[in-house]
Scaffold this active site. Structure first.
Site, PDB file in Angstrom:
ATOM      1  N   CYS A 179       0.932  -1.348  -0.247  1.00 20.06           N
ATOM      2  CA  CYS A 179      -0.109   0.690   0.055  1.00 20.06           C
ATOM      3  C   CYS A 179       0.395   0.617  -0.076  1.00 20.06           C
ATOM      4  CB  CYS A 179      -1.000   0.094   1.080  1.00 20.06           C
ATOM      5  SG  CYS A 179      -2.225   1.048   1.270  1.00 20.06           S
ATOM      6  N   CYS A 211       0.475   4.411   1.911  1.00 23.00           N
ATOM      7  CA  CYS A 211       0.118   4.939   2.936  1.00 23.00           C
ATOM      8  C   CYS A 211       1.181   5.343   4.487  1.00 23.00           C
ATOM      9  CB  CYS A 211      -1.209   4.662   3.270  1.00 23.00           C
ATOM     10  SG  CYS A 211      -1.519   2.882   4.825  1.00 23.00           S
ATOM     11  N   LYS A 241     -12.674  -4.456   2.941  1.00 25.98           N
ATOM     12  CA  LYS A 241     -12.156  -3.765   4.115  1.00 25.98           C
ATOM     13  C   LYS A 241     -12.827  -2.613   3.674  1.00 25.98           C
ATOM     14  CE  LYS A 241      -7.336  -1.773   5.501  1.00 25.98           C
ATOM     15  NZ  LYS A 241      -6.361  -0.636   4.493  1.00 25.98           N
ATOM     16  N   ARG A 258      -2.854   2.799  13.185  1.00 24.89           N
ATOM     17  CA  ARG A 258      -2.148   3.966  12.361  1.00 24.89           C
ATOM     18  C   ARG A 258      -1.400   4.843  13.393  1.00 24.89           C
ATOM     19  NH1 ARG A 258      -8.340   5.745  10.620  1.00 24.89           N
ATOM     20  NH2 ARG A 258      -7.993   4.246   8.897  1.00 24.89           N
ATOM     21  N   GLU A 314     -17.285  -6.915  -3.913  1.00 26.41           N
ATOM     22  CA  GLU A 314     -15.511  -7.394  -3.637  1.00 26.41           C
ATOM     23  C   GLU A 314     -15.255  -8.123  -3.875  1.00 26.41           C
ATOM     24  OE1 GLU A 314     -13.981  -4.558  -3.431  1.00 26.41           O
ATOM     25  OE2 GLU A 314     -15.420  -2.609  -3.077  1.00 26.41           O
ATOM     26  N   LYS A 365     -11.237  -7.604   6.970  1.00 28.67           N
ATOM     27  CA  LYS A 365     -11.086  -6.735   8.011  1.00 28.67           C
ATOM     28  C   LYS A 365     -11.925  -5.567   8.236  1.00 28.67           C
ATOM     29  CE  LYS A 365      -6.940  -4.028   8.412  1.00 28.67           C
ATOM     30  NZ  LYS A 365      -5.434  -3.174   7.679  1.00 28.67           N
ATOM     31  N   SER A 377      -5.778  -4.304  15.316  1.00 25.80           N
ATOM     32  CA  SER A 377      -5.773  -3.150  15.994  1.00 25.80           C
ATOM     33  C   SER A 377      -5.884  -2.883  17.001  1.00 25.80           C
ATOM     34  CB  SER A 377      -4.551  -2.291  15.906  1.00 25.80           C
ATOM     35  OG  SER A 377      -5.454  -1.599  15.021  1.00 25.80           O
ATOM     36  N   TYR A 405      -2.163 -10.200  16.418  1.00 26.55           N
ATOM     37  CA  TYR A 405      -0.862  -9.712  17.362  1.00 26.55           C
ATOM     38  C   TYR A 405      -1.431 -10.547  18.563  1.00 26.55           C
ATOM     39  CZ  TYR A 405      -2.094  -5.469  14.142  1.00 26.55           C
ATOM     40  OH  TYR A 405      -1.785  -4.363  12.835  1.00 26.55           O
TER      41      TYR A 405
HETATM   42 ZN   LIG Z   1      -2.739   1.447   2.735  1.00 24.75          ZN
END
Ligand SMILES: [Zn+2]
Length: 326
Positions: A120, A122, A195, A205, A233, A248, A274, A313
Protein backbone atom coordinates in the site's frame (compact mmCIF):
# COMPACT_ATOMS: atom_id res chain seq x y z
CA UNK A 1 -35.81 -37.12 18.91
CA UNK A 2 -35.96 -35.19 22.12
CA UNK A 3 -35.50 -35.41 25.87
CA UNK A 4 -35.10 -37.81 27.64
CA UNK A 5 -33.68 -39.88 24.75
CA UNK A 6 -31.57 -36.96 23.64
CA UNK A 7 -29.32 -35.52 26.33
CA UNK A 8 -26.76 -33.24 24.69
CA UNK A 9 -24.89 -32.96 27.98
CA UNK A 10 -23.74 -36.62 27.65
CA UNK A 11 -20.99 -35.39 25.32
CA UNK A 12 -19.81 -32.74 27.79
CA UNK A 13 -18.99 -34.54 31.04
CA UNK A 14 -15.59 -35.94 30.02
CA UNK A 15 -12.75 -33.65 28.87
CA UNK A 16 -11.30 -36.19 26.45
CA UNK A 17 -14.70 -36.77 24.92
CA UNK A 18 -15.30 -33.04 24.67
CA UNK A 19 -12.01 -32.70 22.78
CA UNK A 20 -12.83 -35.67 20.55
CA UNK A 21 -16.05 -34.12 19.29
CA UNK A 22 -14.74 -30.59 18.77
CA UNK A 23 -15.54 -29.56 15.21
CA UNK A 24 -13.56 -26.31 14.84
CA UNK A 25 -9.79 -26.28 15.19
CA UNK A 26 -7.17 -23.60 15.67
CA UNK A 27 -3.50 -24.37 15.03
CA UNK A 28 -0.38 -22.22 15.33
CA UNK A 29 0.04 -22.80 11.59
CA UNK A 30 -3.13 -20.74 11.14
CA UNK A 31 -1.47 -17.63 12.53
CA UNK A 32 0.13 -14.79 10.61
CA UNK A 33 2.01 -12.37 12.89
CA UNK A 34 2.23 -8.68 11.85
CA UNK A 35 5.73 -7.19 12.01
CA UNK A 36 6.56 -3.46 11.82
CA UNK A 37 10.05 -2.60 10.70
CA UNK A 38 11.41 0.94 11.01
CA UNK A 39 14.53 2.77 9.90
CA UNK A 40 17.49 3.32 12.21
CA UNK A 41 19.40 0.94 14.44
CA UNK A 42 19.03 -0.55 17.89
CA UNK A 43 15.32 0.31 17.95
CA UNK A 44 12.63 -1.72 19.69
CA UNK A 45 9.90 0.87 20.21
CA UNK A 46 6.63 -0.09 21.87
CA UNK A 47 3.48 1.16 20.13
CA UNK A 48 1.79 3.17 22.89
CA UNK A 49 -1.75 2.24 21.91
CA UNK A 50 -0.83 -1.43 21.42
CA UNK A 51 1.03 -2.51 24.57
CA UNK A 52 3.22 -5.54 23.85
CA UNK A 53 3.62 -4.66 20.13
CA UNK A 54 6.77 -3.00 18.79
CA UNK A 55 8.43 -1.35 15.82
CA UNK A 56 11.84 -2.95 15.21
CA UNK A 57 14.86 -1.72 13.31
CA UNK A 58 16.33 -4.44 11.09
CA UNK A 59 19.26 -5.14 13.44
CA UNK A 60 16.80 -5.88 16.27
CA UNK A 61 14.67 -8.31 14.23
CA UNK A 62 16.63 -11.38 15.43
CA UNK A 63 15.20 -10.90 18.96
CA UNK A 64 11.71 -11.06 17.52
CA UNK A 65 12.33 -13.93 15.11
CA UNK A 66 13.84 -16.06 17.88
CA UNK A 67 10.48 -15.76 19.61
CA UNK A 68 8.42 -16.28 16.45
CA UNK A 69 10.28 -19.48 15.59
CA UNK A 70 10.30 -20.85 19.14
CA UNK A 71 6.52 -20.43 19.31
CA UNK A 72 6.06 -22.34 16.06
CA UNK A 73 4.71 -19.36 14.11
CA UNK A 74 5.50 -19.86 10.43
CA UNK A 75 4.09 -16.79 8.66
CA UNK A 76 4.43 -13.05 9.11
CA UNK A 77 2.85 -9.97 7.54
CA UNK A 78 5.46 -7.25 7.09
CA UNK A 79 4.88 -3.48 7.24
CA UNK A 80 7.54 -0.85 6.56
CA UNK A 81 7.74 2.37 8.58
CA UNK A 82 9.94 4.73 6.53
CA UNK A 83 11.30 8.14 7.59
CA UNK A 84 11.16 9.74 4.12
CA UNK A 85 7.77 10.18 2.46
CA UNK A 86 6.60 11.89 -0.75
CA UNK A 87 3.40 13.05 -2.43
CA UNK A 88 2.84 9.84 -4.40
CA UNK A 89 4.55 7.33 -2.11
CA UNK A 90 7.22 6.59 -4.71
CA UNK A 91 9.70 6.00 -1.90
CA UNK A 92 7.92 2.63 -1.48
CA UNK A 93 9.39 1.53 -4.86
CA UNK A 94 13.01 2.07 -3.79
CA UNK A 95 14.86 -1.25 -4.06
CA UNK A 96 16.87 -0.19 -1.03
CA UNK A 97 13.88 1.06 0.96
CA UNK A 98 13.20 0.01 4.53
CA UNK A 99 10.77 -2.77 3.67
CA UNK A 100 12.89 -4.11 0.79
CA UNK A 101 15.95 -4.26 3.04
CA UNK A 102 13.93 -5.98 5.76
CA UNK A 103 12.67 -8.55 3.23
CA UNK A 104 16.23 -9.31 2.09
CA UNK A 105 17.38 -9.69 5.69
CA UNK A 106 14.49 -11.95 6.71
CA UNK A 107 14.72 -14.19 3.63
CA UNK A 108 18.46 -14.60 4.16
CA UNK A 109 18.34 -15.28 7.90
CA UNK A 110 14.97 -17.07 8.18
CA UNK A 111 14.19 -18.67 4.81
CA UNK A 112 11.68 -21.02 6.43
CA UNK A 113 9.36 -18.12 7.35
CA UNK A 114 6.53 -17.42 4.90
CA UNK A 115 6.87 -13.73 4.20
CA UNK A 116 3.66 -11.93 3.29
CA UNK A 117 4.23 -8.24 2.58
CA UNK A 118 1.60 -5.53 2.89
CA UNK A 119 1.36 -3.53 -0.32
CA UNK A 120 0.00 0.00 0.00
CA UNK A 121 1.08 3.62 -0.26
CA UNK A 122 -0.24 5.08 2.99
CA UNK A 123 2.97 4.56 5.02
CA UNK A 124 4.89 6.29 2.23
CA UNK A 125 2.78 9.32 1.28
CA UNK A 126 3.16 12.70 2.99
CA UNK A 127 -0.64 13.00 3.22
CA UNK A 128 -1.15 9.46 4.59
CA UNK A 129 -3.70 8.35 2.01
CA UNK A 130 -3.42 4.99 0.25
CA UNK A 131 -2.77 6.44 -3.20
CA UNK A 132 -2.10 9.43 -5.42
CA UNK A 133 -4.24 12.48 -4.66
CA UNK A 134 -5.99 14.43 -7.40
CA UNK A 135 -8.39 17.17 -6.24
CA UNK A 136 -8.05 15.95 -2.67
CA UNK A 137 -9.23 12.45 -3.47
CA UNK A 138 -7.29 9.28 -4.19
CA UNK A 139 -7.11 8.77 -7.96
CA UNK A 140 -7.85 5.13 -8.63
CA UNK A 141 -5.97 4.44 -11.86
CA UNK A 142 -2.91 6.56 -11.12
CA UNK A 143 -2.57 4.67 -7.84
CA UNK A 144 -2.58 1.33 -9.68
CA UNK A 145 0.60 2.31 -11.51
CA UNK A 146 2.43 2.98 -8.23
CA UNK A 147 1.11 -0.17 -6.62
CA UNK A 148 2.37 -2.35 -9.46
CA UNK A 149 5.77 -0.68 -9.29
CA UNK A 150 5.91 -1.25 -5.56
CA UNK A 151 4.77 -4.86 -6.06
CA UNK A 152 7.67 -5.57 -8.42
CA UNK A 153 10.16 -4.04 -6.05
CA UNK A 154 8.85 -6.16 -3.15
CA UNK A 155 8.97 -9.46 -5.05
CA UNK A 156 12.42 -8.63 -6.42
CA UNK A 157 13.57 -8.20 -2.80
CA UNK A 158 12.17 -11.65 -2.00
CA UNK A 159 8.55 -11.29 -0.78
CA UNK A 160 6.77 -14.67 -0.92
CA UNK A 161 3.25 -13.24 -1.10
CA UNK A 162 1.84 -9.75 -1.70
CA UNK A 163 -1.13 -8.37 0.22
CA UNK A 164 -2.54 -5.23 -1.43
CA UNK A 165 -4.55 -3.29 1.16
CA UNK A 166 -5.41 -0.07 -0.70
CA UNK A 167 -8.98 -0.95 -1.88
CA UNK A 168 -8.52 0.55 -5.37
CA UNK A 169 -10.70 -1.02 -8.06
CA UNK A 170 -8.81 -3.25 -10.47
CA UNK A 171 -5.59 -3.45 -8.48
CA UNK A 172 -5.41 -7.24 -8.30
CA UNK A 173 -5.51 -7.53 -12.10
CA UNK A 174 -3.03 -4.67 -12.56
CA UNK A 175 -0.56 -6.17 -10.08
CA UNK A 176 -1.10 -9.73 -11.39
CA UNK A 177 -0.34 -8.68 -14.97
CA UNK A 178 2.74 -6.78 -14.00
CA UNK A 179 4.05 -9.69 -11.89
CA UNK A 180 3.38 -12.17 -14.69
CA UNK A 181 5.04 -9.98 -17.31
CA UNK A 182 8.17 -9.91 -15.20
CA UNK A 183 8.40 -13.63 -14.48
CA UNK A 184 6.69 -13.72 -11.08
CA UNK A 185 3.66 -15.77 -12.12
CA UNK A 186 4.21 -18.09 -9.11
CA UNK A 187 3.83 -15.30 -6.53
CA UNK A 188 0.39 -15.39 -4.86
CA UNK A 189 -1.71 -12.29 -4.19
CA UNK A 190 -3.65 -12.24 -0.91
CA UNK A 191 -5.98 -9.36 -1.51
CA UNK A 192 -7.61 -7.28 1.21
CA UNK A 193 -10.81 -7.66 -0.80
CA UNK A 194 -13.11 -6.66 2.01
CA UNK A 195 -11.77 -3.81 4.08
CA UNK A 196 -14.27 -1.65 5.90
CA UNK A 197 -13.58 1.98 6.84
CA UNK A 198 -13.30 1.28 10.56
CA UNK A 199 -12.53 2.88 13.90
CA UNK A 200 -10.91 -0.43 14.83
CA UNK A 201 -7.77 0.64 12.91
CA UNK A 202 -6.98 3.52 15.31
CA UNK A 203 -4.05 1.92 17.18
CA UNK A 204 -2.52 0.58 13.92
CA UNK A 205 -2.05 4.16 12.75
CA UNK A 206 0.31 4.70 15.68
CA UNK A 207 2.16 1.52 14.75
CA UNK A 208 2.53 2.31 11.05
CA UNK A 209 2.55 6.13 11.21
CA UNK A 210 0.00 6.32 8.41
CA UNK A 211 -2.87 8.55 9.59
CA UNK A 212 -4.41 10.56 6.76
CA UNK A 213 -3.57 14.26 7.25
CA UNK A 214 -6.85 15.39 5.72
CA UNK A 215 -10.20 13.70 5.26
CA UNK A 216 -10.80 10.00 5.75
CA UNK A 217 -10.68 6.80 3.72
CA UNK A 218 -14.40 6.47 3.14
CA UNK A 219 -14.16 7.03 -0.63
CA UNK A 220 -12.20 3.79 -1.04
CA UNK A 221 -12.76 1.59 2.01
CA UNK A 222 -16.17 -0.04 2.48
CA UNK A 223 -19.11 1.42 4.37
CA UNK A 224 -19.77 -0.70 7.46
CA UNK A 225 -23.49 -0.26 6.94
CA UNK A 226 -23.19 -2.48 3.85
CA UNK A 227 -23.36 -6.26 3.85
CA UNK A 228 -23.99 -7.71 0.37
CA UNK A 229 -21.50 -5.33 -1.25
CA UNK A 230 -18.83 -7.61 0.27
CA UNK A 231 -19.85 -10.29 -2.23
CA UNK A 232 -19.19 -7.97 -5.18
CA UNK A 233 -15.79 -7.00 -3.76
CA UNK A 234 -14.78 -10.64 -3.28
CA UNK A 235 -16.14 -11.68 -6.66
CA UNK A 236 -14.23 -9.02 -8.57
CA UNK A 237 -10.92 -9.79 -6.82
CA UNK A 238 -11.32 -13.52 -7.44
CA UNK A 239 -11.98 -12.84 -11.13
CA UNK A 240 -8.87 -10.64 -11.26
CA UNK A 241 -6.74 -13.46 -9.87
CA UNK A 242 -6.65 -13.14 -6.07
CA UNK A 243 -5.40 -16.37 -4.48
CA UNK A 244 -6.87 -15.70 -1.02
CA UNK A 245 -9.11 -13.07 0.45
CA UNK A 246 -8.38 -10.99 3.53
CA UNK A 247 -11.31 -9.61 5.51
CA UNK A 248 -10.79 -6.77 7.97
CA UNK A 249 -11.74 -6.01 10.68
CA UNK A 250 -12.73 -9.48 11.88
CA UNK A 251 -14.46 -9.49 15.25
CA UNK A 252 -17.38 -7.23 14.35
CA UNK A 253 -17.51 -8.70 10.84
CA UNK A 254 -17.94 -12.42 11.53
CA UNK A 255 -21.17 -12.32 9.54
CA UNK A 256 -19.18 -11.15 6.51
CA UNK A 257 -16.56 -13.89 6.95
CA UNK A 258 -19.36 -16.44 7.11
CA UNK A 259 -21.15 -15.00 4.09
CA UNK A 260 -18.01 -15.09 1.93
CA UNK A 261 -17.14 -18.58 3.16
CA UNK A 262 -20.51 -19.95 2.12
CA UNK A 263 -20.40 -18.21 -1.26
CA UNK A 264 -16.84 -18.78 -2.53
CA UNK A 265 -14.39 -21.63 -2.49
CA UNK A 266 -11.25 -19.67 -1.67
CA UNK A 267 -9.06 -19.38 1.46
CA UNK A 268 -10.25 -16.60 3.76
CA UNK A 269 -7.89 -14.77 6.06
CA UNK A 270 -9.40 -12.82 8.94
CA UNK A 271 -7.46 -9.79 10.17
CA UNK A 272 -7.87 -9.53 13.95
CA UNK A 273 -7.02 -5.82 13.82
CA UNK A 274 -5.29 -3.43 16.19
CA UNK A 275 -8.42 -2.05 17.87
CA UNK A 276 -9.60 -5.58 18.64
CA UNK A 277 -6.19 -6.33 20.16
CA UNK A 278 -6.00 -3.11 22.16
CA UNK A 279 -9.47 -3.54 23.67
CA UNK A 280 -8.45 -6.93 25.03
CA UNK A 281 -5.10 -5.54 26.21
CA UNK A 282 -6.76 -2.64 28.04
CA UNK A 283 -9.51 -4.70 29.68
CA UNK A 284 -7.09 -7.40 30.80
CA UNK A 285 -4.66 -4.80 32.19
CA UNK A 286 -7.51 -3.76 34.49
CA UNK A 287 -8.14 -7.44 35.25
CA UNK A 288 -11.68 -7.16 33.93
CA UNK A 289 -11.17 -10.17 31.65
CA UNK A 290 -8.74 -13.07 31.46
CA UNK A 291 -6.44 -12.09 28.60
CA UNK A 292 -5.61 -15.52 27.18
CA UNK A 293 -9.04 -17.07 27.71
CA UNK A 294 -10.80 -14.20 25.99
CA UNK A 295 -8.22 -14.13 23.18
CA UNK A 296 -8.72 -17.83 22.51
CA UNK A 297 -12.47 -17.37 22.40
CA UNK A 298 -12.19 -14.44 19.97
CA UNK A 299 -9.82 -16.31 17.65
CA UNK A 300 -12.01 -19.43 17.73
CA UNK A 301 -15.01 -17.31 16.74
CA UNK A 302 -13.16 -16.28 13.57
CA UNK A 303 -12.43 -19.93 12.73
CA UNK A 304 -16.04 -20.87 13.50
CA UNK A 305 -17.22 -18.14 11.13
CA UNK A 306 -15.12 -19.70 8.36
CA UNK A 307 -11.65 -18.16 8.45
CA UNK A 308 -8.89 -20.37 7.07
CA UNK A 309 -6.11 -18.37 8.75
CA UNK A 310 -5.88 -15.35 11.05
CA UNK A 311 -3.58 -12.34 11.06
CA UNK A 312 -3.25 -11.55 14.76
CA UNK A 313 -1.09 -9.56 17.17
CA UNK A 314 -1.94 -12.22 19.77
CA UNK A 315 -0.10 -14.99 17.88
CA UNK A 316 2.99 -15.13 20.11
CA UNK A 317 1.19 -14.97 23.45
CA UNK A 318 -1.50 -17.51 22.56
CA UNK A 319 0.70 -20.08 20.76
CA UNK A 320 1.48 -22.21 23.84
CA UNK A 321 -2.16 -22.35 24.89
CA UNK A 322 -3.11 -23.55 21.42
CA UNK A 323 -0.35 -26.16 21.28
CA UNK A 324 -1.36 -27.57 24.68
CA UNK A 325 -5.05 -27.39 23.81
CA UNK A 326 -6.03 -25.73 27.09
ZN1 LIG B 1 -3.13 2.03 2.92
Amino acid sequence: MSYPNTRLRRLRYNKTLREMVEDVHLRVEDFIFPVFVCEGSNIKREVSSMPGQYQFSIDKLPDLFKQIISKGIKSILLFGVPIGKDEEGLVSCDDNGIVQNAIKFIKKEYPEILLIVDLCNCQYTTHGHCGTLVDDDVHNDKTLVNLSKQALSLVKAGADILAPSDMMDGRVLHIRQSLDKNGYEKTPIFSYSIKYASAFYGPFRDAANNSPKLGDRKSYQMNFKNSIEAIREAESDIKEGADAIIIKPALSYLDIINKIKSKFNIPIIAYNVSGEYSMVAAASEREWVDRLDITLEILMSMKRAGATAIITYHALEIADKIKNNV
